[in-house]
Write an enzyme that holds these catalytic residues in place. Structure first.
Site, mmCIF file in Angstrom:
data_model
loop_
_atom_site.group_PDB
_atom_site.id
_atom_site.type_symbol
_atom_site.label_atom_id
_atom_site.label_comp_id
_atom_site.label_asym_id
_atom_site.label_seq_id
_atom_site.Cartn_x
_atom_site.Cartn_y
_atom_site.Cartn_z
ATOM 1 N N THR A 29 -2.088 39.007 32.129
ATOM 2 C CA THR A 29 -1.173 37.773 32.618
ATOM 3 C C THR A 29 0.049 38.243 33.285
ATOM 4 O OG1 THR A 29 -0.055 37.961 30.395
ATOM 5 C CG2 THR A 29 -1.851 36.674 30.390
ATOM 6 N N LEU A 65 3.508 35.962 33.792
ATOM 7 C CA LEU A 65 3.494 34.858 33.024
ATOM 8 C C LEU A 65 3.473 35.396 31.496
ATOM 9 C CD1 LEU A 65 0.134 33.288 34.638
ATOM 10 C CD2 LEU A 65 2.367 32.456 34.693
ATOM 11 N N HIS A 107 12.465 47.814 20.749
ATOM 12 C CA HIS A 107 10.939 47.469 20.451
ATOM 13 C C HIS A 107 11.053 47.865 18.904
ATOM 14 C CE1 HIS A 107 9.801 51.421 21.782
ATOM 15 N NE2 HIS A 107 8.870 51.132 20.982
ATOM 16 N N GLU A 160 5.679 47.206 22.795
ATOM 17 C CA GLU A 160 6.030 47.908 23.901
ATOM 18 C C GLU A 160 5.179 49.289 24.004
ATOM 19 O OE1 GLU A 160 7.385 51.038 23.925
ATOM 20 O OE2 GLU A 160 8.635 50.920 25.608
ATOM 21 N N GLU A 172 6.810 40.047 28.369
ATOM 22 C CA GLU A 172 5.810 38.809 28.008
ATOM 23 C C GLU A 172 6.529 37.619 28.134
ATOM 24 O OE1 GLU A 172 2.709 39.562 28.433
ATOM 25 O OE2 GLU A 172 3.908 41.651 28.686
ATOM 26 N N GLU A 220 9.349 35.143 31.897
ATOM 27 C CA GLU A 220 9.054 33.689 32.791
ATOM 28 C C GLU A 220 9.377 32.647 31.565
ATOM 29 O OE1 GLU A 220 8.555 33.268 35.787
ATOM 30 O OE2 GLU A 220 8.232 35.140 36.318
ATOM 31 N N ASP A 232 16.664 52.022 22.145
ATOM 32 C CA ASP A 232 15.254 52.276 21.822
ATOM 33 C C ASP A 232 15.149 53.215 20.899
ATOM 34 O OD1 ASP A 232 12.281 52.730 21.992
ATOM 35 O OD2 ASP A 232 12.227 53.151 24.004
ATOM 36 N N HIS A 234 5.119 60.347 19.226
ATOM 37 C CA HIS A 234 4.022 59.635 19.250
ATOM 38 C C HIS A 234 2.947 60.171 18.333
ATOM 39 C CE1 HIS A 234 4.632 56.853 23.129
ATOM 40 N NE2 HIS A 234 5.349 56.909 21.967
#
Length: 730
Positions: free
Chosen positions: A258, A261, A368, A416, A425, A428, A445, A545
């Site tokens: 998307t 959007l 996030h 994220e 996301e 908009e 972050d 990670h």
């Protein structure tokens, strides 16, 4: 005569009394908003706020946030949503309001029942070697059943096999060098993290006919060469041999299906086949202990010196394949991936403190929330800091001791880690509508990488307020201010100020600030606390990670005592209050001018001669930068000469709008048609190593002279346009 005198005295007395009464009631009737409108930031309140930020509270926040793995959309992630909502809705320390916004986003997961496999198989289909499917457990946290298997998010499912080649960092230049002497078609490449984005390692490889890619973290870069299990976690901060860096393998940020959007339930979604920027071939990360088994068995020529690392052998390029003396002779590498892409629910948590003078102006603070595993440092260190800031501000708010001049929006962003960076996301849905009224975005972050010095990257306009804040806070474990300690470890020489702390630029999509800075043009700041980079080659903390990024790791090796977390909370919170409460926004356009001049000097030094040979002049760009510098100087002079607290509030509002909208003036939606969400012509990502204007630098590197000329025009008009926004009017 006496009568006339007495009458005169009486009249005078009455007039004086009436005047006093009129003055008294006139003063009493001055609207309260006039007082509020002229009030500046309260230094005593900032001092009180800083004192109340508690390292123990941050420590307990982190302990709570890291109890279980919380990969986006999982039950662990939902638990963090509820935790943050509960805190922000607390009747004693909560915000004015808080809510969740749910989205349905495209996420990638490995199969729980059919793990991804990397193996070496001989000609008789006998398995000679199998890489680990999960990292070795040293603590109970690694044994949690919700620890996700290491995988490359958005890598396609597939079963491929081929001879192995070593391709360094998977850069295009690396594959080009290999391709000069090897037939790469049908091979599998093993690459190292670094030098190139995760997904580009596979995207580049596919162009040479390579069918699969393995990725590992070389201990040379992350562990300062330490490879022994005894020298790594849990005995030090270094990554253990089985450690694997997970990650989102996508070049674009935002939901894949998307673009531009908000990814709501009923939003139009493009077919996954139309998505670019993700691996076109199976890709899998592995630990360096398994990488050593493969690389040290390779045949072929020695790899170049700068391709060598810390595994216990000389790195070879591959024959392709393994050497005759290896037990893997005549064997092939098999890569079997079973990843699936699914639409899953992911929430952003929003909270607001409403302003009392300019409620239609916003300062946004975000971080996030989701993590690949327990995520103690990335991102929970930032979330722990944010929760402590909101606790203290919420307490002041609920006790009636404070309400900001401007509104403050807090955001806990979801998904994220998969690349849905910086609230893309809903840019908009929400912030595209709010962006023209948003003063700045503050991002914390990963709040703490280590315990040595402050680290900040920002729009140049925010440099001065960062310095103001850092001078008011003590550096943990020293007798210096954060500012002075910062200069000691990371400084630069400014043409205006001399030696100052080095504030980095927000180039590329590095973190949660990406959508705010690069897409919306909102002045942004990114804070953290760093380790001493002169003592290590590690580009990031080694457990990044992995399943070892836990509360135990953070509390033992990254920030014992949580004083660095507290320092970041104090710095970010100080800047937040100044942006929210100052009569005049603490943003400096002359500092922006200096940064543009620095970029221009690099362009002139490196590119001017090449461009001149093609009949292209940098003179228009030079004139635009000069115009910006002159206009910025005039505006700064106007600010210095004004007593805004005594003048009409509209003057401060006008100047604030000029400062607030400065970064917006550098947006061009057509400047980078091949880079989704990048519209800021100064700070967009670049592939060129020349630290200057990204579009121009990349065009010159590719020797695309028409594109170079085009970007000079884009820059010239954007910078001149930004200069005009700083003028009084037409």
């Amino acid at each position: 005569m006496l009568k006339e005198v007495l009458i005169g005295i009486l009249i005078g007395t009455v007039a004086f009394t009436v005047g006093m009464l009129l003055g008294h009631f006139a003063i009493e009737k001055v609207p309260e908003w006039v007082k509020d409108a002229s009030q500046d930031v309260d230094e005593a309140l900032i001092k009180k706020f800083l004192a109340e930020l508690d390292s123990n509270e941050i420590q307990e926040n982190l302990r709570e946030l890291t109890k279980v793995p919380h990969l986006a959309s999982t039950p662990g992630d939902e638990a963090t949503v509820e935790l943050i909502l509960k805190r922000w809705q607390d009747p004693k320390t909560g915000l004015d309001s808080a809510w969740r916004e749910d989205y349905k986003v495209c996420l990638s997961f490995p199969s729980k029942t059919n793990p991804n496999k990397v193996s070496v198989v001989d000609e008789e289909n006998k398995v000679l070697f199998m890489a680990r499917e999960k990292e070795k457990a040293y603590k109970p946290e690694q044994e949690d059943p919700d620890v996700v298997q290491p995988y490359a998010a958005y890598s396609p499912a597939g079963n491929v096999k081929g001879k192995l080649v070593y391709a360094n960092q998977g850069k295009m230049s690396d594959y080009e060098l290999l391709n000069k002497t090897l037939d790469l078609k049908g091979t599998i490449a093993i690459t190292r993290y670094g030098g190139e984005g995760r997904s580009k390692k596979a995207i580049n490889a596919a162009q040479f006919g390579i069918v699969g890619v393995l990725v590992f973290t070389d201990p040379y870069f992350i562990n300062d060469g330490v490879v022994s299990e005894s020298g790594t976690y849990p005995n030090s901060w270094y990554m253990p041999p089985s450690g694997v860096e997970r990650g989102g393998y996508s070049t674009d940020f935002g939901d894949l299906l998307t673009p531009y959007l908000a990814a709501k339930e009923d939003t139009y979604r493009r077919p996954i086949e139309e998505v670019t920027g993700i691996p076109p071939i199976p890709t899998q990360p592995i630990g360096f202990e398994d990488a050593e088994q493969l690389i040290c068995s390779l045949d072929g020529d020695d790899a170049p010196d700068d391709w060598q690392g810390s595994l216990n052998c000389t790195y070879k390029l591959g024959g392709p394949g393994f050497k005759a003396t290896s037990s893997f002779i005549n064997s092939t590498v098999h890569l079997d991936t079973y990843n699936t892409d699914r639409l899953e629910n992911s929430a952003n948590v929003m909270g607001v403190i409403r302003g009392n003078v300019e409620p239609d102006r916003y300062v946004i603070y975000g971080n996030h929330r989701d993590s690949w595993v327990h995520g103690a440092i990335d991102p929970s260190s930032g979330t722990a800091v944010m929760l402590e800031i909101t606790r203290v501000l919420g307490k002041m708010l609920k006790e009636g001791k404070w309400r900001p001049r401007r509104s403050i929006i807090f955001g806990s962003w979801g998904a994220e880690e998969f690349g849905l960076i910086g609230s893309t996301e809903y840019t908009e849905e929400y912030f595209s509508r709010l962006s023209e009224r948003t003063v700045a975005y503050i991002n914390v972050d990963i709040s703490v990488f280590g315990n040595t010095t402050l680290r900040a990257s920002a729009s140049p306009a925010a440099q001065s307020v960062i310095f103001t804040a850092s001078k008011q806070i003590d550096a943990p474990g020293t007798k210096k201010s954060l500012y002075d300690n910062w200069i000691e470890y990371n400084n630069r020489t400014s043409a205006t100020y001399g030696v100052i702390p080095n504030v980095g630029f927000l180039t590329g999509a590095g973190s949660d600030y990406a959508a705010f800075m690069h897409y919306l043009g909102i002045t942004s700041v990114d804070f953290s606390y760093d380790y001493d980079r002169s003592k290590t080659r590690a580009g990031i903390y080694p457990a990044y990670h992995t399943a070892y990024d836990t509360f135990d790791y953070a509390s033992k090796y990254i920030d014992p005592g949580f004083t660095s977390h507290q320092a970041v909370a104090r710095t970010a919170g100080n800047v937040l209050l100044r942006l929210a409460d100052s009569l005049l926004l603490p943003l400096n356009c002359s500092d922006y001018a200096e940064s543009l001049e620095l970029y221009l000097s690099q362009a002139v030094s490196v590119f001017e001669e090449k461009l001149a040979d093609k009949g292209i002049s940098l003179e228009p760009l030079q004139k635009a930068v000069q115009l910006f510098q002159e206009t910025a100087t005039k505006l700064e002079s106007l600010i210095r000469d004004s007593e805004l607290a005594k003048e009409t509030p509209l003057k401060a509002r006008r100047i604030n709008d000029q400062l607030m909208l400065l970064d917006r003036a550098f947006l061009d939606p057509l400047a980078f048609p091949d880079k989704s969400y990048f519209r800021h012509v100064i700070w967009a990502s670049r592939s060129s190593k020349v630290p200057t204007f990204p579009g121009l630098a990349d065009a010159v590197e590719k020797e695309d002279w028409n594109q170079a000329h085009k970007h000079i025009s884009i820059l010239t008009q954007a910078i001149a346009g930004a200069a005009h926004t700083l003028q009084d009017g037409i």
